[in-house]
Design a protein around this motif. Structure first.
Motif, PDB file in Angstrom:
ATOM      1  N   ILE A  96       0.848  -1.201   0.000  1.00 56.03           N
ATOM      2  CA  ILE A  96       0.000   0.000   0.000  1.00 56.03           C
ATOM      3  C   ILE A  96       0.879   1.245   0.000  1.00 56.03           C
ATOM      4  CG2 ILE A  96      -1.706   1.297   1.337  1.00 56.03           C
ATOM      5  CD1 ILE A  96      -2.790  -1.416   2.300  1.00 56.03           C
ATOM      6  N   GLY A  97       1.884   1.240   0.864  1.00 51.81           N
ATOM      7  CA  GLY A  97       2.805   2.385   0.906  1.00 51.81           C
ATOM      8  C   GLY A  97       3.494   2.586  -0.430  1.00 51.81           C
ATOM      9  N   TRP A  98       3.894   1.473  -1.018  1.00 51.50           N
ATOM     10  CA  TRP A  98       4.587   1.519  -2.309  1.00 51.50           C
ATOM     11  C   TRP A  98       3.683   2.104  -3.387  1.00 51.50           C
ATOM     12  CZ3 TRP A  98       3.968  -0.804  -7.128  1.00 51.50           C
ATOM     13  CH2 TRP A  98       5.094  -0.825  -7.948  1.00 51.50           C
ATOM     14  N   LEU A  99       2.402   1.678  -3.345  1.00 50.57           N
ATOM     15  CA  LEU A  99       1.448   2.183  -4.341  1.00 50.57           C
ATOM     16  C   LEU A  99       1.308   3.699  -4.210  1.00 50.57           C
ATOM     17  CD1 LEU A  99      -0.643   1.720  -6.531  1.00 50.57           C
ATOM     18  CD2 LEU A  99      -2.319   1.291  -4.773  1.00 50.57           C
ATOM     19  N   PHE A 100       1.171   4.166  -2.973  1.00 49.89           N
ATOM     20  CA  PHE A 100       1.013   5.602  -2.769  1.00 49.89           C
ATOM     21  C   PHE A 100       2.273   6.356  -3.169  1.00 49.89           C
ATOM     22  CE2 PHE A 100      -2.720   4.591  -0.219  1.00 49.89           C
ATOM     23  CZ  PHE A 100      -3.569   5.586  -0.664  1.00 49.89           C
ATOM     24  N   LEU A 101       3.413   5.755  -2.881  1.00 54.53           N
ATOM     25  CA  LEU A 101       4.676   6.386  -3.261  1.00 54.53           C
ATOM     26  C   LEU A 101       4.747   6.506  -4.785  1.00 54.53           C
ATOM     27  CD1 LEU A 101       6.911   7.361  -1.480  1.00 54.53           C
ATOM     28  CD2 LEU A 101       8.067   5.186  -1.739  1.00 54.53           C
ATOM     29  N   SER A 102       4.380   5.420  -5.479  1.00 60.94           N
ATOM     30  CA  SER A 102       4.389   5.465  -6.942  1.00 60.94           C
ATOM     31  C   SER A 102       3.412   6.521  -7.438  1.00 60.94           C
ATOM     32  CB  SER A 102       3.979   4.113  -7.538  1.00 60.94           C
ATOM     33  OG  SER A 102       4.655   3.084  -6.908  1.00 60.94           O
ATOM     34  N   PHE A 103       2.236   6.561  -6.797  1.00 61.36           N
ATOM     35  CA  PHE A 103       1.214   7.519  -7.182  1.00 61.36           C
ATOM     36  C   PHE A 103       1.747   8.943  -6.999  1.00 61.36           C
ATOM     37  CE2 PHE A 103      -3.112   9.466  -6.067  1.00 61.36           C
ATOM     38  CZ  PHE A 103      -3.452   9.627  -7.384  1.00 61.36           C
ATOM     39  N   GLY A 104       2.377   9.181  -5.850  1.00 64.44           N
ATOM     40  CA  GLY A 104       2.930  10.502  -5.574  1.00 64.44           C
ATOM     41  C   GLY A 104       4.009  10.877  -6.571  1.00 64.44           C
ATOM     42  N   LEU A 105       4.868   9.915  -6.893  1.00 64.15           N
ATOM     43  CA  LEU A 105       5.942  10.188  -7.856  1.00 64.15           C
ATOM     44  C   LEU A 105       5.366  10.510  -9.228  1.00 64.15           C
ATOM     45  CD1 LEU A 105       8.510   7.404  -6.914  1.00 64.15           C
ATOM     46  CD2 LEU A 105       8.910   9.850  -6.819  1.00 64.15           C
ATOM     47  N   THR A 106       4.345   9.726  -9.639  1.00 66.73           N
ATOM     48  CA  THR A 106       3.730   9.976 -10.945  1.00 66.73           C
ATOM     49  C   THR A 106       3.085  11.351 -10.974  1.00 66.73           C
ATOM     50  OG1 THR A 106       3.239   7.638 -10.961  1.00 66.73           O
ATOM     51  CG2 THR A 106       2.232   8.951 -12.682  1.00 66.73           C
ATOM     52  N   LEU A 107       2.354  11.684  -9.900  1.00 65.94           N
ATOM     53  CA  LEU A 107       1.723  13.005  -9.861  1.00 65.94           C
ATOM     54  C   LEU A 107       2.773  14.095  -9.919  1.00 65.94           C
ATOM     55  CD1 LEU A 107      -1.037  12.572  -7.156  1.00 65.94           C
ATOM     56  CD2 LEU A 107      -1.369  12.992  -9.568  1.00 65.94           C
ATOM     57  N   GLY A 108       3.905  13.857  -9.240  1.00 64.39           N
ATOM     58  CA  GLY A 108       4.991  14.833  -9.280  1.00 64.39           C
ATOM     59  C   GLY A 108       5.501  15.001 -10.701  1.00 64.39           C
ATOM     60  N   MET A 109       5.597  13.871 -11.432  1.00 58.23           N
ATOM     61  CA  MET A 109       6.072  13.943 -12.814  1.00 58.23           C
ATOM     62  C   MET A 109       5.071  14.722 -13.664  1.00 58.23           C
ATOM     63  SD  MET A 109       8.029  10.576 -13.979  1.00 58.23           S
ATOM     64  CE  MET A 109       7.161   9.180 -13.381  1.00 58.23           C
ATOM     65  N   ILE A 110       3.779  14.416 -13.479  1.00 58.68           N
ATOM     66  CA  ILE A 110       2.767  15.125 -14.269  1.00 58.68           C
ATOM     67  C   ILE A 110       2.844  16.614 -13.958  1.00 58.68           C
ATOM     68  CG2 ILE A 110       0.301  15.363 -14.729  1.00 58.68           C
ATOM     69  CD1 ILE A 110      -0.089  12.495 -14.059  1.00 58.68           C
ATOM     70  N   TRP A 111       3.000  16.912 -12.674  1.00 55.63           N
ATOM     71  CA  TRP A 111       3.077  18.324 -12.262  1.00 55.63           C
ATOM     72  C   TRP A 111       4.270  19.001 -12.937  1.00 55.63           C
ATOM     73  CZ3 TRP A 111       6.786  20.752  -8.955  1.00 55.63           C
ATOM     74  CH2 TRP A 111       6.467  22.067  -8.591  1.00 55.63           C
ATOM     75  N   ALA A 112       5.425  18.355 -12.882  1.00 54.22           N
ATOM     76  CA  ALA A 112       6.613  18.950 -13.488  1.00 54.22           C
ATOM     77  C   ALA A 112       6.385  19.162 -14.980  1.00 54.22           C
ATOM     78  CB  ALA A 112       7.817  18.061 -13.266  1.00 54.22           C
ATOM     79  N   TYR A 113       5.714  18.197 -15.589  1.00 56.14           N
ATOM     80  CA  TYR A 113       5.490  18.246 -17.036  1.00 56.14           C
ATOM     81  C   TYR A 113       4.502  19.344 -17.405  1.00 56.14           C
ATOM     82  CZ  TYR A 113       4.411  16.485 -21.709  1.00 56.14           C
ATOM     83  OH  TYR A 113       4.234  16.362 -23.058  1.00 56.14           O
ATOM     84  N   GLU A 114       3.408  19.385 -16.654  1.00 54.33           N
ATOM     85  CA  GLU A 114       2.342  20.325 -17.000  1.00 54.33           C
ATOM     86  C   GLU A 114       2.636  21.738 -16.517  1.00 54.33           C
ATOM     87  OE1 GLU A 114      -0.613  19.160 -18.247  1.00 54.33           O
ATOM     88  OE2 GLU A 114      -0.616  17.019 -17.831  1.00 54.33           O
ATOM     89  N   GLU A 115       3.303  21.839 -15.391  1.00 54.81           N
ATOM     90  CA  GLU A 115       3.369  23.147 -14.743  1.00 54.81           C
ATOM     91  C   GLU A 115       4.714  23.828 -14.858  1.00 54.81           C
ATOM     92  OE1 GLU A 115       0.401  23.642 -13.385  1.00 54.81           O
ATOM     93  OE2 GLU A 115      -0.195  21.562 -13.665  1.00 54.81           O
ATOM     94  N   LEU A 116       5.771  23.093 -14.766  1.00 53.71           N
ATOM     95  CA  LEU A 116       7.059  23.772 -14.708  1.00 53.71           C
ATOM     96  C   LEU A 116       7.477  24.313 -16.067  1.00 53.71           C
ATOM     97  CD1 LEU A 116       9.086  21.610 -12.191  1.00 53.71           C
ATOM     98  CD2 LEU A 116       8.025  23.814 -11.831  1.00 53.71           C
ATOM     99  N   GLY A 117       6.950  23.713 -17.115  1.00 56.30           N
ATOM    100  CA  GLY A 117       7.155  24.299 -18.426  1.00 56.30           C
ATOM    101  C   GLY A 117       8.569  24.177 -18.964  1.00 56.30           C
ATOM    102  N   TRP A 118       9.265  23.106 -18.666  1.00 54.34           N
ATOM    103  CA  TRP A 118      10.565  22.954 -19.318  1.00 54.34           C
ATOM    104  C   TRP A 118      10.563  21.769 -20.280  1.00 54.34           C
ATOM    105  CZ3 TRP A 118      13.059  18.448 -17.705  1.00 54.34           C
ATOM    106  CH2 TRP A 118      12.653  17.924 -16.499  1.00 54.34           C
ATOM    107  N   GLY A 119       9.399  21.180 -20.497  1.00 52.00           N
ATOM    108  CA  GLY A 119       9.283  20.192 -21.558  1.00 52.00           C
ATOM    109  C   GLY A 119       9.555  18.775 -21.128  1.00 52.00           C
ATOM    110  N   GLY A 120       9.964  18.560 -19.889  1.00 52.04           N
ATOM    111  CA  GLY A 120      10.231  17.198 -19.429  1.00 52.04           C
ATOM    112  C   GLY A 120       9.438  16.907 -18.176  1.00 52.04           C
TER     113      GLY A 120
END
Lengths: 819, 205
Positions: A213-237
């Protein structure tokens, strides 16, 4: 209200202290009264921290600006939704949020296991209580979220950081924190098992589900972080190897290693010390991650700011925890010593050993590379940068090896695989991998990295398909049902195994998304209305630049018309928003046209209102959506593996497992996303003219300290613009790459502007350590393997047998009925 | 096996961890009181609150409910210290041990199944399968034996208590006399044992 909040915190500290003491005393005296009281106290801590959280949220809702934390993180204009989530938007609140999540998670875990793990529970309560005490202590003495202004209560607050005012940032921290606190539960059980000496496999069984369960949430958090970086930070990655991203990745590596090596212990009774060590390490890494974000020890976009005192407290706590838990591991070594035997290097055990070695290597490497600038500053007095090029150089082959193992592992037998086994198992996967490699290289894909990644993905996918198909066939043969029923039956019966395979499938999709990075195309250009630019199959035409205001912010938007293969498809509107009170940090509004094959990603990097011109950073990101899709598959697989058997059989015919998480992620993807990279006041973006200039823009980072070490090619703050201008002048003056490096090193007095350290002097350590670690780890495993394989002959000894036909018959009957 | 589980479950609610609650499910239980208390307090707080925007009132009620939960947890913390002594652990331990054995057995059985599955998938050599499966079957049978023993002990205790309550003759003495001794290894077995718990040999009636 604020004094009530402080009082609640104090009370929860006292109660946590009581819970820890009374549980240990109760366990030692075998007094069930005391133990029960300790469990009750743990529930009380959770309830008190919930009250404290409710009070701070209440203060946000009612604009109680007499509380400093409320004034710093909200203002009158903030919508209700962001006022609620401002709770975890700042440092002090995030510590409270962490503590309350931990207490709630622990309460559920203790409630569920209080009967089945009776011997361990008192020590579990004590461990959790000590961790809670630490976090509450931090709040009481140093980071009290209820601290008030002594004089002059402000009329209005400063407002939350615009970067955080996005739905993604609302879910991302809770997901990640839940993952982090989830790792405390396995640690608490592991430590309890060490203290009590009940080191059989029962603690592992209690822990495994919680780790998943912890691992799933960690993966979820990491993925959301990636989406955030991609959508919001605006550097293309989506992944910039930022220290705080790395901090969340570290426990993910060790938890993944644990989830795999635990199988070896369950099946073969091996690796007991190793598993306990992994659990402890994972917990320490979660604390370390929190420490890194909050102490200012590393520079990062995420960091809350520098705080020496907090750093000291965290360091003390981590050292104490490490000393205590590893001390117990050493003390219990005799009990942990297990029957270790390795019959063959071509076996599932050996594959798991390799998997653990790679994952641990990744964790240590990432930790080392993240900390190297700090280390270098401490030893040599020179601050430098270890940026994405350095990480990618190592993590690319590591990732591919891991991907290969994902396919190889399930095909190998426990103990040893014979040649015949290997042939039947590897025929289809290996052929498809070769086929994929041939097809892709003939299509013009470079073999190294991308082509290999596609080939390995084909290998793993066919492995998984083969497992499903053969499993279903075996089942069909045994039960005589149709294929689909057999497939469902086989998945529900061995749901952990097949859930794991589905997770592997998700990993394959994620890797395919990563491989797409190799085909990324970028273009920076200045367009006046009516002008257009071509990139790939797209034609981007600049129509107009608009200025609007909605009361909370001013918005500059470029209106672009997009055509694909000459046909108009959609209009995109990248923009920049200037929030009130945060005008000096406009946020970047990225415009994305999503596609299954590729994303068209446009950032308004700069603009000139008079000339109506827009500087655009245009990126084509192939396959990027496969990463998010991969996570959805991964979550689905984890849920299948995590669900208890009875729930599974009941739910099988109804809603597919994972629907909730999937829906949540889809919602997150579909939600209107605002741009949030705060950038300096826009300057004209210098588009590189020569290849050297382009490369240098990739190799030198922005030194503004506000953007989190972005490379010059993607950062759009004013300093980056100035540095790009300098690069152009130097290149125009005919300077070489080294001379440009030297110019910037002289200017900043260190190697910090370079995205990776120069391989010289002390820095050679950064380049040498990964080799030493990798080879050292491999040598250690080889040594252990050799030692264990010497024990092998003993296995032939059959245990003194029970030969009772009646009992045998009963066993066979029960085996038949078990389904 | 099924009887073991059912006796086990029926005894579970009377453990001290059930919050000191009365075993009668229809009765008024402590947490009911705290819920009612929280409801009353929340109503009062909502009525007396100077602000009445919906979000404010909802948060106020939630805070009061959290406080109610805290009060209940406080009661849970203090009750074991002042209430009646929890049931002696010996009886409970038997149940716990039995449950642990049951669980262990299910796991071993599942492992055997998985092993058979692996062989059917062509992943494991026949001689390896025979060796591993043999060892697991032995372990499963040992566990089944142990379970029988535990059940027998529990049954014997129940019978002993029953006869003691009924004021009967000293049943224990009779029972000790009735316990069969294994001819092969001289181990004293339980009254209703058919096989020796030590060597597995059949006991003569």
């Amino acid at each position: 209200m604020s004094s009530l909040g402080t009082f609640t915190l104090l009370a929860s500290f006292v109660v946590a202290c009581y819970a820890a003491t009374v549980s240990v005393v109760g366990a030692r005296r075998r007094s069930s009264r005391l133990v029960e009281s300790g469990v009750g106290a743990q529930y009380l801590v959770a309830a008190l921290l919930t009250v404290a959280s409710a009070i701070i949220i209440q203060a946000f809702v009612s604009h109680d600006f007499s509380i400093k934390y409320v004034a710093a993180n909200s203002d009158l204009a903030q919508p209700l939704f962001y006022r609620l989530t401002a709770f975890w938007g700042g440092l002090n609140g995030s510590i409270l949020f962490w503590a309350v999540l931990l207490s709630l998670f622990a309460t559920v875990a203790i409630y569920v296991n209080r009967e089945s793990q009776r011997e361990l529970i008192p020590y579990v309560v004590a461990t959790v209580a000590v961790v809670e005490m630490f976090f509450v202590f931090l709040m009481v003495v140093h980071n009290n979220p209820f601290e008030t202004f002594l004089l002059d209560t402000p009329r209005d607050g400063q407002g939350m950081n615009p970067l955080l005012q996005t739905p993604l940032m609302v879910i991302h921290p809770p997901a990640l924190y839940t993952g982090f606190v989830g790792m405390t539960i396995p640690f608490a059980f592991g430590l309890a098992a060490l203290i009590t000496g009940h080191l059989d496999d029962s603690w592992l069984r209690a822990v495994r589900r919680w780790t998943m369960i912890g691992w799933l949430f960690l993966s979820f958090g990491l993925t959301l972080g990636m989406i955030w970086a991609y959508e919001e930070l605006g550097w293309g990655g989506y992944w910039g190897w930022d220290p705080v991203e790395n901090a969340a990745l570290l426990p993910w590596f060790t938890a993944t290693a644990f989830l795999h090596s635990v199988m070896v212990q369950e099946r073969r009774g091996m690796l007991r010390v190793w598993n306990v060590t992994l659990v402890i390490t994972t917990f320490l890494l979660t604390i370390f991650g929190t420490f890194m974000t909050r102490s200012g020890i590393v520079q990062s976009v995420h960091a809350f700011g520098e705080d020496r005192e907090l750093a000291v407290m965290f360091t003390t706590f981590m050292i104490a925890v490490a000393a205590f838990s590893f001390g117990f591991v050493i003390y219990r070594l005799p009990l942990l010593r297990a029957r270790n035997e390795l019959d063959s290097w071509v076996s599932r055990e050996a594959a798991f050993l390799a998997n653990n070695w790679i994952l641990l290597f990744s964790a240590i490497f990432v930790l080392f590379a993240t900390m190297f600038p700090t280390l270098s500053e401490a030893v040599m007095g020179e601050r430098l940068t270890v940026g994405p090029p350095f990480f990618n150089k190592w993590m690319l082959p590591i990732g591919l090896m891991l991907l290969a193992l994902t396919g190889v592992g399930p095909l190998l037998a426990w103990r040893k695989s014979t040649i015949t086994n290997l042939r039947t198992q590897f025929l289809w996967p290996a052929s498809s991998a070769v086929l994929a490699a041939i097809v892709f290289t003939s299509l013009g894909v470079r073999f190294w990295a991308s082509g290999l990644c596609f080939a390995l993905s084909a290998f793993v996918t066919v492995t998984i398909l083969q497992e499903f198909v053969r499993g279903a066939r075996v089942r069909q043969g045994a039960t005589g049902t149709d294929v689909v029923t057999a497939l469902i039956g086989v998945v529900s019966r061995s749901h952990r195994r097949y859930g794991g395979y589905i997770v592997h499938l998700g990993i394959v999709l994620i890797f395919l998304g990563f491989a797409g990075e190799g085909f990324k195309r970028e273009e920076q250009t200045v367009l006046k209305p009516g002008q257009h630019v071509n990139l790939g199959r797209f034609t981007i035409t600049h129509e107009a630049l608009r200025l609007t205001d909605d009361g909370r912010k001013q918005m500059v938007t470029a209106h672009l018309a997009i055509a694909r293969d000459g046909q108009a498809v959609v209009g995109l509107r990248p923009g920049k928003w200037f929030f009130r009170k945060h005008e000096e940090e406009p946020t970047t509004e990225v415009a994305i046209r999503r596609g299954f094959a590729e994303d068209l990603y446009i950032v308004l990097a700069g603009f000139d209102v008079q000339a109506q011109s827009a500087t655009l950073h245009i990126v084509i990101n192939p396959l990027v959506n496969w990463i998010w899709l991969g996570f959805i598959v991964l979550a689905f697989g984890t849920l299948i593996a995590v669900l208890p058997e009875r729930v599974f059989s009941r739910a099988l015919s109804r809603v597919p497992a994972g629907a909730a998480t999937t829906t949540l992620l889809l919602l997150a993807l579909a939600a209107p996303l605002h741009a949030q990279h705060t950038a300096g006041v826009s300057e004209a973006f210098l588009v590189p003219r020569t290849p050297l200039e382009r490369e240098l823009q990739h190799e030198i980072i922005c030194m503004c300290r506000g953007c989190g070490r972005e490379r010059l090619s993607s950062c759009d703050c004013s300093l980056a613009a100035k540095m790009r201008g300098e690069i152009r002048q130097l290149v125009d003056a005919g300077k070489s790459r080294e001379q440009v490096y030297e110019h910037f090193m002289a200017q900043w007095g260190s190697q910090e502007p370079l995205a990776q350290p120069i391989d010289k002097g002390f820095n050679r350590l950064a380049w040498a350590v990964p080799y030493i670690l990798g080879l050292g780890g491999a040598a250690l495993i080889a040594l252990l393997g050799l030692r264990w394989s010497r024990h092998a002959p003993q296995t032939a000894v059959a245990p003194a047998g029970i030969t009772d036909p009646a009992l045998e018959q009963r066993l066979s009957d029960e085996l038949r009925d078990l389904d | 096996m099924s009887s073991a589980i059912s006796t086990d479950r029926s005894s579970a609610p009377s453990t001290p961890t059930a919050g000191g609650a009365a075993s009668d499910r229809s009765a008024f239980r402590p947490w009911h009181f705290f819920i009612v208390g929280a409801l009353v307090a929340a109503t009062a707080a909502v009525l007396l609150s100077p602000r009445n925007t919906p979000e404010h009132l909802v948060m106020l009620s939630l805070t009061v409910f959290a406080a109610g939960a805290a009060a209940y947890a406080c009661y849970r913390m203090l009750l074991p210290l002042v209430g009646q002594a929890p049931a002696p652990r010996s009886g409970l331990l038997g149940a716990v041990a039995r449950r642990a054995l049951e669980r262990e057995k299910v796991i071993v059985l599942r492992t055997i199944k998985e092993l058979e599955f692996d062989r059917a998938m062509g992943k494991i050599a026949d001689d390896d399968f025979a060796e591993m499966s043999g060892r697991l079957r032995q372990r499963a049978m040992r566990l089944m034996r142990q379970l029988e023993d535990v059940e027998a002990v529990a049954r014997a205790r129940v019978e002993r208590e029953l006869s003691a309550r009924l004021g009967g003759v000293s049943a224990a003495v009779e029972e000790a006399a009735a316990r069969p001794t294994c001819r092969a290894c001289q181990t004293v077995n339980d009254v209703d044992a058919r096989f020796c718990k030590n060597c597995g040999g059949a006991l003569a009636a």
